[in-house]
Write an enzyme that holds these catalytic residues in place. Structure first.
Site, PDB file in Angstrom:
ATOM      1  N   GLU A 151      -9.318  -2.205   5.687  1.00 21.66           N
ATOM      2  CA  GLU A 151      -9.869  -1.903   6.997  1.00 21.66           C
ATOM      3  C   GLU A 151     -11.121  -2.751   7.271  1.00 21.66           C
ATOM      4  OE1 GLU A 151      -7.784  -0.272   8.617  1.00 21.66           O
ATOM      5  OE2 GLU A 151      -7.735   1.870   8.209  1.00 21.66           O
TER       6      GLU A 151
ATOM      7  N   ASN B 122      -6.659  -3.166  14.516  1.00 22.64           N
ATOM      8  CA  ASN B 122      -8.063  -3.415  14.137  1.00 22.64           C
ATOM      9  C   ASN B 122      -8.196  -4.607  13.186  1.00 22.64           C
ATOM     10  OD1 ASN B 122      -7.072  -2.428  11.735  1.00 22.64           O
ATOM     11  ND2 ASN B 122      -8.451  -0.673  11.596  1.00 22.64           N
TER      12      ASN B 122
ATOM     13  N   HIS C 279      -6.532  -5.011  10.315  1.00 22.89           N
ATOM     14  CA  HIS C 279      -6.319  -4.774   8.878  1.00 22.89           C
ATOM     15  C   HIS C 279      -5.051  -5.454   8.378  1.00 22.89           C
ATOM     16  CE1 HIS C 279      -3.997  -0.644   9.392  1.00 22.89           C
ATOM     17  NE2 HIS C 279      -3.184  -1.675   9.535  1.00 22.89           N
TER      18      HIS C 279
ATOM     19  N   ASP D  96       0.818  -1.215   0.000  1.00 24.41           N
ATOM     20  CA  ASP D  96       0.000   0.000   0.000  1.00 24.41           C
ATOM     21  C   ASP D  96       0.854   1.268   0.000  1.00 24.41           C
ATOM     22  OD1 ASP D  96       0.989  -0.351   2.568  1.00 24.41           O
ATOM     23  OD2 ASP D  96      -0.937  -0.871   3.448  1.00 24.41           O
TER      24      ASP D  96
HETATM   25  P1  PGA Z   1       2.827  -1.727  12.906  1.00 28.06           P
HETATM   26  O1  PGA Z   1       1.766  -1.645  11.717  1.00 28.06           O
HETATM   27  O2  PGA Z   1       3.734  -2.884  12.567  1.00 28.06           O
HETATM   28  O3  PGA Z   1       3.543  -0.411  12.837  1.00 28.06           O
HETATM   29  O4  PGA Z   1       2.080  -1.955  14.154  1.00 28.06           O
HETATM   30  C1  PGA Z   1       1.126  -2.797  11.315  1.00 28.06           C
HETATM   31  C2  PGA Z   1       0.017  -2.481  10.361  1.00 28.06           C
HETATM   32  O5  PGA Z   1      -0.692  -1.478  10.559  1.00 28.06           O
HETATM   33  O6  PGA Z   1      -0.181  -3.248   9.407  1.00 28.06           O
END
Ligand code: PGA
Length: 226
Positions: A132, A125, A127, A56
């Site tokens: 999302e 969450n 994702h 992304d």
């Molecule tokens: P993080 O992000 O490793 O910085 O917790 C993970 C994500 O949002 O996919």
């Protein structure tokens, strides 16, 4: 966790030098990238023929912007390994036509022969990429609206919360699930969502739960901070 994940990636690279590798940003995969850099420096792995596709990118940020995912990947991995930059692919968040950009990205992945190994992190969450929680699983690469919880989680990389882009381009759930193999890395900060995943309920409200349906997915999860 990072070492084990890196060893798996290294093994797949040794079996297929032109591996098509799906990559993720976020804090969690950074340790994995550090291990890959170290293995490359001592000549144990070779990125010369490896092709990469990131999950992304934020909308509205140029690749020269330090908050862009292109910048992050250059800093955390690509600048330190012997990869051909032309073989590293990220969506452009400033493309004139978002529709064309997303379509071309899917085509480029297909042209490369599909993703052999996709690396994932996971949001609190649930994702994966920027898919999302929602009422449905979205299939292919498209523009997404970031949820308030993702914006809050990612504000740590920006000066102010208002600076966090509200939209992004992301591979879809179908794009991710089409990878021949998937690994997901998660640390103790993801305990709550990882416990939810263990319930084995597949729901678009926890997008990562779709991974229960993938035939070749390994999860590297450390549930304690050492
Ligand atoms: P993080 O992000 O490793 O910085 O917790 C993970 C994500 O949002 O996919």
């Amino acid at each position: 966790m990072s070492k084990r994940a890196a060893n798996l990636v290294a093994d797949r690279m040794s079996k297929k030098p032109s591996l098509v590798l799906g990559l993720a940003t976020g804090s969690t995969p950074v340790g994995l990238y550090e291990n890959l850099i170290a293995l490359n420096k001592v000549g144990k792995i070779d990125f010369k023929q490896v092709r990469t596709f990131n999950l992304d990118e934020y909308c509205g940020l140029k690749k020269s912007d330090p908050q862009s995912y292109r910048y992050f990947m250059n800093e955390k991995l690509f600048n330190h390994i012997n990869i051909d930059m032309d073989n590293t692919h990220l969506l452009s968040g400033v493309a004139k036509s978002i529709e064309n950009e997303c379509e071309d990205y899917e085509k480029a992945i297909a042209k490369a022969g599909g993703i052999d190994l996709q690396v994932l992190g996971i949001g609190s969450n649930g994702h994966i990429g920027f898919n999302e929680p929602d009422d449905v699983f979205h299939n292919r690469t498209r523009q997404v609206l970031l949820t308030p919880s993702t914006i809050r989680a990612n504000k740590r990389f920006f000066e102010k919360e208002e600076d966090v882009p509200k939209t992004a381009l992301s591979m879809g759930i179908g794009t991710i699930m089409s990878a021949r193999e998937i690994i997901l890395v998660a640390g103790a900060d993801k305990r709550e969502v990882m416990e939810k995943l263990k319930e084995e309920v597949v729901s678009p409200q926890v997008p990562a739960s779709i991974l229960h349906y993938h035939p070749n997915c390994t999860i590297f999860y450390v549930d304690e901070t050492i």
